[in-house]
Design a protein around this motif. Sequence first.
Motif, PDB file in Angstrom:
ATOM      1  N   PHE A 681      -5.464 -39.289 -11.694  1.00 38.51           N
ATOM      2  CA  PHE A 681      -4.439 -38.708 -12.382  1.00 38.51           C
ATOM      3  C   PHE A 681      -3.460 -39.978 -13.041  1.00 38.51           C
ATOM      4  N   ASN A 682      -2.684 -39.701 -14.006  1.00 45.47           N
ATOM      5  CA  ASN A 682      -1.615 -40.510 -14.309  1.00 45.47           C
ATOM      6  C   ASN A 682      -0.221 -40.533 -13.264  1.00 45.47           C
ATOM      7  N   PRO A 683      -0.256 -41.462 -12.559  1.00 48.61           N
ATOM      8  CA  PRO A 683       1.044 -41.482 -11.529  1.00 48.61           C
ATOM      9  C   PRO A 683       2.466 -41.029 -12.201  1.00 48.61           C
ATOM     10  N   ASN A 684       2.332 -41.395 -13.346  1.00 52.05           N
ATOM     11  CA  ASN A 684       3.622 -40.899 -13.982  1.00 52.05           C
ATOM     12  C   ASN A 684       4.163 -39.627 -14.030  1.00 52.05           C
ATOM     13  N   TYR A 685       3.031 -38.582 -13.981  1.00 51.32           N
ATOM     14  CA  TYR A 685       3.353 -37.217 -13.969  1.00 51.32           C
ATOM     15  C   TYR A 685       3.430 -36.577 -12.533  1.00 51.32           C
ATOM     16  N   LEU A 696      -2.540 -31.573 -15.009  1.00 51.09           N
ATOM     17  CA  LEU A 696      -2.653 -32.938 -15.475  1.00 51.09           C
ATOM     18  C   LEU A 696      -4.003 -33.217 -16.224  1.00 51.09           C
ATOM     19  N   HIS A 697      -4.773 -32.280 -16.253  1.00 51.20           N
ATOM     20  CA  HIS A 697      -6.195 -32.380 -17.318  1.00 51.20           C
ATOM     21  C   HIS A 697      -6.290 -31.128 -17.979  1.00 51.20           C
ATOM     22  N   ARG A 698      -7.066 -31.477 -19.203  1.00 50.70           N
ATOM     23  CA  ARG A 698      -7.282 -30.305 -19.795  1.00 50.70           C
ATOM     24  C   ARG A 698      -8.337 -29.319 -19.112  1.00 50.70           C
ATOM     25  N   VAL A 723       4.169 -33.197   1.773  1.00 52.78           N
ATOM     26  CA  VAL A 723       2.824 -33.398   1.035  1.00 52.78           C
ATOM     27  C   VAL A 723       3.419 -34.338  -0.219  1.00 52.78           C
ATOM     28  N   TRP A 724       2.238 -35.244  -0.667  1.00 52.05           N
ATOM     29  CA  TRP A 724       2.669 -36.142  -1.700  1.00 52.05           C
ATOM     30  C   TRP A 724       1.123 -36.541  -2.180  1.00 52.05           C
ATOM     31  N   ALA A 725       1.167 -37.464  -3.416  1.00 50.59           N
ATOM     32  CA  ALA A 725       0.037 -37.631  -3.700  1.00 50.59           C
ATOM     33  C   ALA A 725       0.057 -39.109  -4.369  1.00 50.59           C
ATOM     34  N   ASP A 726      -0.926 -39.938  -4.576  1.00 52.44           N
ATOM     35  CA  ASP A 726      -1.278 -41.187  -4.954  1.00 52.44           C
ATOM     36  C   ASP A 726      -2.610 -41.302  -5.867  1.00 52.44           C
ATOM     37  N   SER A 727      -2.517 -42.233  -6.872  1.00 46.02           N
ATOM     38  CA  SER A 727      -3.640 -42.267  -7.728  1.00 46.02           C
ATOM     39  C   SER A 727      -3.531 -43.268  -8.582  1.00 46.02           C
TER      40      SER A 727
END
Length: 746
Positions: A681-685, A696-698, A723-727
């Motif tokens: 996913f786009n890390p900006n969001y 974050l996806h259609r 909890v967190w996420a990176d991509s």
Amino acid sequence: MTQASPDNLDITGCDREPIRTPGSIQPHGFMLTLSPALDVLQASANLAGWTGVDAGAAIGRPLAAAIGEAAVAHLALELGSGTLGQRPAYLGTVTTGNGQHFDVLAHAWDGLVIAEFESVMRAQPADFRHLYPLISDFLARVGDHASIPALTDLAARHVRSVTGYGRVMVYQFDPTGHGRVVAESKADDYDSYLDQSFPASDIPVQARALYTLSPIRVIQDANYEAAPLVPDVNPATGARNDLSFAALRSVSPVHLQYMRNMGTLASMSVSLIVKGQLWGLISCHNATPCQVSVEKRTACEQLGQILALCVESREDARELQFRLDVRRIMVEMLGRLTKGSDFIDNLSGVFPELLRFARAGGVAIVVDDRILTYGDTPNDASIRSLATWLAVHGHEVFHTDHLADAYPPAQELTRNASGLLALPISRIHQHYLLWFRPELVQTVEWAGNPYEKQAAANAPTSLSPRQSFAAWRETIHGHSLPWHAAEIELTTEFRSALLGIALERAEQMAELAEELGRANKELEAFSYSVSHDLRAPLRHIAGFSDLLIESAGSEDVAMRQRFLKNIKESARLAGKLVDDLLSFSQMGRAALRPTNIDMTDLVSGCIDKLALDIGQRKVDWHIEGMPVVCADPAFLHLAMFNLLSNAVKFTREREQAVIRITCDETADEFVFHVADNGAGFNPNYVHKLFGVFQRLHRMEDFQGTGIGLANVRRIIERHNGRVWADSILGEGATFSFTLPKQPINP
């Protein structure tokens, strides 16, 4: 073999007769069983009467020795081809060495080629032109709007016109096995059985099973003397021949006497198979012996198949319309139940719709000490006693059209409560929605006393089949209109909707009181979690049901049992989730119940649960360094399942999905990571990722409700974790969460 006389027939075991292996045939033709090399292995004892060749002399010799070289030349190619099926195929008409003409039917069954020769007067092949006008005329008259009664009446008239039988009936079975004549075409001098019923005992279970397997059966003369097979056992099996599909198969002496008692010396039955089940029969009778040629039988069998398809389509359409009507009423009720703050008052406000929903005469709501009624119902004391009985027996959705049979005190309630549909609306309390149906007194007109055969079977001496078929009327009390399957299924769905409304009301009440804020927060989290997780078992039910349907023709019983077990387990899990949700809403809060959890086992359980979603995809799982943690197992399982489910979903475009579940450890906490090589996913969001209904996806690309990660955050934060996420977009994503090493307070 001479047919048994009425005085020495024993009908007490007619449901256990070896009707598939009678050891003999009807004598209007002869039978030969053949080896692959077309040597005669068995012959019916009447062979000499038809061909001049003794049955014993034919055994072990080539087929030509029994029927002549010319006849063999006509049949050899198809008899020896190895392509014959289990259903008899018409191979043509032959003339034997002594000048007799026979229609030949053959099939492969029981390890042999079974050839049947039916005597005919013509030397030419059967003329199947009878088939086309019968079928085309029937199809022309069917029409899209023809009802089942109109179709069955049309079929009876067409079959009679083709066969010349004196009486043709269409006979429909009910769920208990009793049959009723729903259409009839007859000559003036024949008795009518239209609208009369025949007891299930007239056609034993094994006979109905054979009708389902072999769709046509002809008896040319009920006074025939059967011709035994020589030798009397199948040389391929060492047992008596299975003649299930043979057109000449000899039938039960009890049935032949039954026919004679009915004044019938010839009969033909064509099975009507609807959705793989025996729906009914086209039953043909004649007072004198009657031959029906193979081409006419084929025409009638084809008409029966078309009639069965028409019946199936009409019943499906009627079923669909009924379900739509009931669902329309349910939707109308639910729309009104969401307006207003008092749930019980809302229910009482839709009493008329509740009656129409279940086609009931009365309805009652039992909630604690309150009993609200509408329509014609028993008194309050009787309703409370009934609710207590239901609670003791732990019924989920209970239904019966004969309440007194299950609940003896209901014998006093037959007028307005012969039938009951009971819906529990609480798992903890005696809260019920009860529908009552009044007594529907039925008068059934039987073709003879249905209890005569039962009395005969219980008598100390052996008796013949019942003698009388005169109309005999029976009045049945204490029963209501039966509950339709759709009503029961939609009642279960209605219960789930009511629980959802009750849950919504519980949430609204919790929001009004500040001191219940924590309880409200947990309720919201739990409701989202359960509703999100509920789809998984429902998908399993649907998936394994499809697999079960696709395997309908399979003989792999173990595989089908496994599918049924998975369906049952998924249904149990779905019901448990809904019930747990209701229990939580009624108790006010859901406390954490921490215990020691082996994370390797928990992760493995989640992967097993994802097996149906993964299907044939290639997923490379890497599980490393899993510790034992202290947490609530149900909540943590839900969190981990959501993370793994997302990883599976977002790697579906990869030829080889790689999913890693690892754990790091600090002095105070465990840090878990779920990494995949999926869409990312786009890390900006990333700040939107763990919000409710944030995507974050259609939806077209990756389906989902957008609450799974919100559930994960709520669960982990409840355990005092983070909890967190990176991509990297297009290369994969890593979701991480922590759990403290110190036990949490529940």
